[in-house]
Design a protein around this motif. Sequence first.
Motif, PDB file in Angstrom:
ATOM      1  N   GLU A 100       0.824  -1.214   0.000  1.00  0.00           N
ATOM      2  CA  GLU A 100       0.000   0.000   0.000  1.00  0.00           C
ATOM      3  C   GLU A 100       0.853   1.255   0.000  1.00  0.00           C
ATOM      4  N   LEU A 101       1.918   1.272   0.796  1.00  0.00           N
ATOM      5  CA  LEU A 101       2.784   2.445   0.862  1.00  0.00           C
ATOM      6  C   LEU A 101       3.521   2.653  -0.456  1.00  0.00           C
ATOM      7  N   ARG A 102       3.942   1.550  -1.057  1.00  0.00           N
ATOM      8  CA  ARG A 102       4.630   1.660  -2.344  1.00  0.00           C
ATOM      9  C   ARG A 102       3.695   2.216  -3.407  1.00  0.00           C
ATOM     10  N   ILE A 106       9.594   9.528  -4.405  1.00  0.00           N
ATOM     11  CA  ILE A 106      10.121   8.171  -4.570  1.00  0.00           C
ATOM     12  C   ILE A 106      11.331   7.961  -3.662  1.00  0.00           C
ATOM     13  N   LYS A 107      12.115   8.997  -3.460  1.00  0.00           N
ATOM     14  CA  LYS A 107      13.355   8.870  -2.701  1.00  0.00           C
ATOM     15  C   LYS A 107      13.119   8.725  -1.204  1.00  0.00           C
ATOM     16  N   TYR A 108      12.100   9.380  -0.683  1.00  0.00           N
ATOM     17  CA  TYR A 108      11.927   9.465   0.771  1.00  0.00           C
ATOM     18  C   TYR A 108      11.820   8.101   1.465  1.00  0.00           C
ATOM     19  N   PRO A 109      10.968   7.163   0.982  1.00  0.00           N
ATOM     20  CA  PRO A 109      10.820   5.897   1.718  1.00  0.00           C
ATOM     21  C   PRO A 109      11.869   4.835   1.394  1.00  0.00           C
ATOM     22  N   VAL A 110      12.925   5.181   0.653  1.00  0.00           N
ATOM     23  CA  VAL A 110      13.957   4.197   0.321  1.00  0.00           C
ATOM     24  C   VAL A 110      14.602   3.698   1.611  1.00  0.00           C
ATOM     25  N   ALA A 123       7.889  -3.819  -9.172  1.00  0.00           N
ATOM     26  CA  ALA A 123       7.558  -2.458  -8.758  1.00  0.00           C
ATOM     27  C   ALA A 123       8.522  -1.456  -9.356  1.00  0.00           C
ATOM     28  N   ILE A 124       9.793  -1.840  -9.421  1.00  0.00           N
ATOM     29  CA  ILE A 124      10.801  -0.945  -9.996  1.00  0.00           C
ATOM     30  C   ILE A 124      10.517  -0.717 -11.478  1.00  0.00           C
TER      31      ILE A 124
END
Length: 340
Positions: free
Chosen positions: A28-30, A66-70, A79-80
């Motif tokens: 869900e977060l992705r 996109i960068k924040y939850p890495v 997904a990528i």
Amino acid sequence: MLNGIIKDLEEGYKYIGIKQSNINQKVELRHKAITEYKKRLRQVLQSQLNARNQVMAIDTFALPVIKYPVGIIKRTEEAIKGTYIAPRKLLTMHGELHPESYITRWYLNRKDGGRELKSVQHPVKEEEQSIKAYIASMATSDKLLAEFQSAALTMELFPDDEEIDGHMKPLHSAYHRQISNDSDLYQTFMWLNKGNLMTNTETLLMAAQKRVFLTKQVQTKIYHTRDDRRCRLCKDAPKTLQHIVNGCKQLAGSTYTKWHIHVAGVVYRSLCDAYGLNKPQHWWEAPGKVNENDCAKILSNLYIRTNKHVLADLPDIVVVDNENKRDTIIYIYPYPMTTI
């Protein structure tokens, strides 16, 4: 806590902006991160920013989502790939990317003929490398991190366009191969460095340079969907992009002449500004034959008398610089393009 028992956090809570709970919500977060990224990308593409500012807006406004939850949300290869393809579709739908053009040029620096866009994988790679560097530096003092490092739990990164050499493609690299030997690349791509064009204009020009337009020559030699590749106007040569731009006899006395006059007019007005001469107010106005002051004299499309007969006796512009005692003869001609 109820009677000494911690109640399950089914609804969850947020920690530094990431939703936490006992239930696995990574999918869900992705999905939420990708949806927000697409939303911001659409907002930028629908704006009236010029080409350079639009790319900067994508890099600073859309990509951080996109960068924040890495490092917190585990990414699968599927997904990528989905995140990787999504911006291409949006760019094509908004006319920012030609359907047949090579995507790698988007990621090249503008001084090298690209548009300097960071791919979706670029901020992800930077963040993952930062995490790995932190783990390596702290592993000596932290046992948990040392075990993590010794277990070789590395995070694999799906390869992106920045790691692919776009100049290796025969068709797409023809333009760069041609100009790299006898042209100043900085001057050639100065129009990209300035970035004051609209994005759809940049897209059209770059597609023309890569020769990805569906001409009869491309249909015959590449797609094999046509037998006759000759130009429908002159019937003498294959209909390539080079032929359309500067090789058709039927267009020589009309369209090519107009293009020639317009390009010469741009150079003429720039010279008038440099020497303080009066210039036409509008781009469609024809310059006078002679324009002069105390500093210089500019002759436009005027025959030059020579001691010996020469074929090129009608230069487009002649600049007589009185201060530096120097004469400059300028011919405007199209740069030849190789055929495919």
